[in-house]
Scaffold this motif. Structure first.
Motif, short mmCIF file in Angstrom:
data_model
loop_
_atom_site.label_atom_id
_atom_site.label_comp_id
_atom_site.label_asym_id
_atom_site.label_seq_id
_atom_site.Cartn_x
_atom_site.Cartn_y
_atom_site.Cartn_z
N HIS A 22 9.74 -25.65 -6.11
CA HIS A 22 8.98 -24.43 -5.67
C HIS A 22 8.86 -23.65 -6.72
CE1 HIS A 22 8.66 -20.80 -3.51
NE2 HIS A 22 9.48 -20.13 -4.12
N GLY A 24 7.49 -24.94 -9.52
CA GLY A 24 6.29 -25.54 -10.15
C GLY A 24 6.47 -26.70 -10.97
N HIS A 25 7.83 -27.25 -10.99
CA HIS A 25 8.34 -28.30 -11.84
C HIS A 25 8.14 -29.56 -11.00
CE1 HIS A 25 10.06 -26.17 -15.07
NE2 HIS A 25 10.73 -25.28 -14.11
N ARG A 50 5.15 -28.93 -1.39
CA ARG A 50 4.89 -29.47 -2.63
C ARG A 50 5.37 -30.88 -2.56
NH1 ARG A 50 3.54 -26.14 -6.94
NH2 ARG A 50 4.03 -28.08 -8.52
#
Length: 214
Positions: A22, A24-25, A50
């Motif tokens: 969540h 962004g990794h 994602r």
């Protein structure tokens, strides 16, 4: 950052994987059972919207810059011994608590005094170990709408590895504090049985810790 969650099919590992994705990794869920890891990754990816990959622990580590060990203490040493060559050159965040079921609300000091110290002894200097994330509720991690009311204590003998791990942990939505050398994992890990005891008194509500004055 590319993160491997070793044992990521469990509640705690899955919660961290969800939150880091969540944030962004790039997250790779690992397990001894590749099919189980792939299924868990697909479910988590759907929940967060994602792409999260899944596969064997070895594949997860190979795809990572930093690895998180989220396995029961009974599997701790064997997992590290299997992955020791693959983990060389990476930072390992060890969240393991040496609980001794069924007495999970009683402190248990293992032969090496702390799981994180045992991990460092197995992995050697090639893989700096950071002890952290022992006191955060898995239920809260998996609820992205929930603001986590808990601080994280982290320690390591490698300052660079510690700073890298703490930055990543803060992306989970928590405050993280440097509490010194890896030997201090003895105290950090020993807090978990106390919190589990308090959880029972609070009828299942998740108890955490807060650092005041900082």
């Amino acid at each position: 950052m590319r993160i491997a969650v070793i044992g990521g099919t469990g509640k705690e590992g899955g919660g961290m994987a969800l939150r880091w994705a969540h944030a962004g990794h790039e997250v790779f869920v690992g397990s001894r059972d590749s099919a189980k890891a792939e299924a868990a990754a697909a479910e988590l990816g759907k929940a967060v919207g994602r792409d999260i990959r899944g596969g064997s622990n070895e594949r997860a580590v190979a795809a990572s810059e930093i690895a998180v060990l989220s396995v029961p203490y009974a599997a701790h040493a064997a997992t590290l011994q299997e992955l020791q060559p693959a983990l060389a050159g990476r930072v390992l965040i060890d969240i393991t608590v040496p609980l001794q079921p069924p007495k999970i609300s009683t402190v248990n000091l293992p032969a090496g005094q702390a799981a994180a110290l045992e991990a460092q002894a197995i992995l050697g200097e090639a893989t700096p170990v950071v002890a952290a994330m022992h006191h955060v509720s898995a239920v809260h991690l998996r609820d992205l709408s929930h603001e986590i009311d808990c601080d994280v204590l982290a320690c390591s003998d490698d300052k660079v590895a510690l700073e890298k791990a703490m930055s990543l942990i803060r992306d989970l939505g928590v405050r993280c504090f440097d509490v010194g050398a890896l030997r201090n994992a003895i105290a950090i890990e020993s807090l978990t049985p106390l919190l589990l005891h308090l959880n029972r008194q609070q009828k299942g509500r998740s108890v955490g810790i807060r650092i005041t004055g900082a």
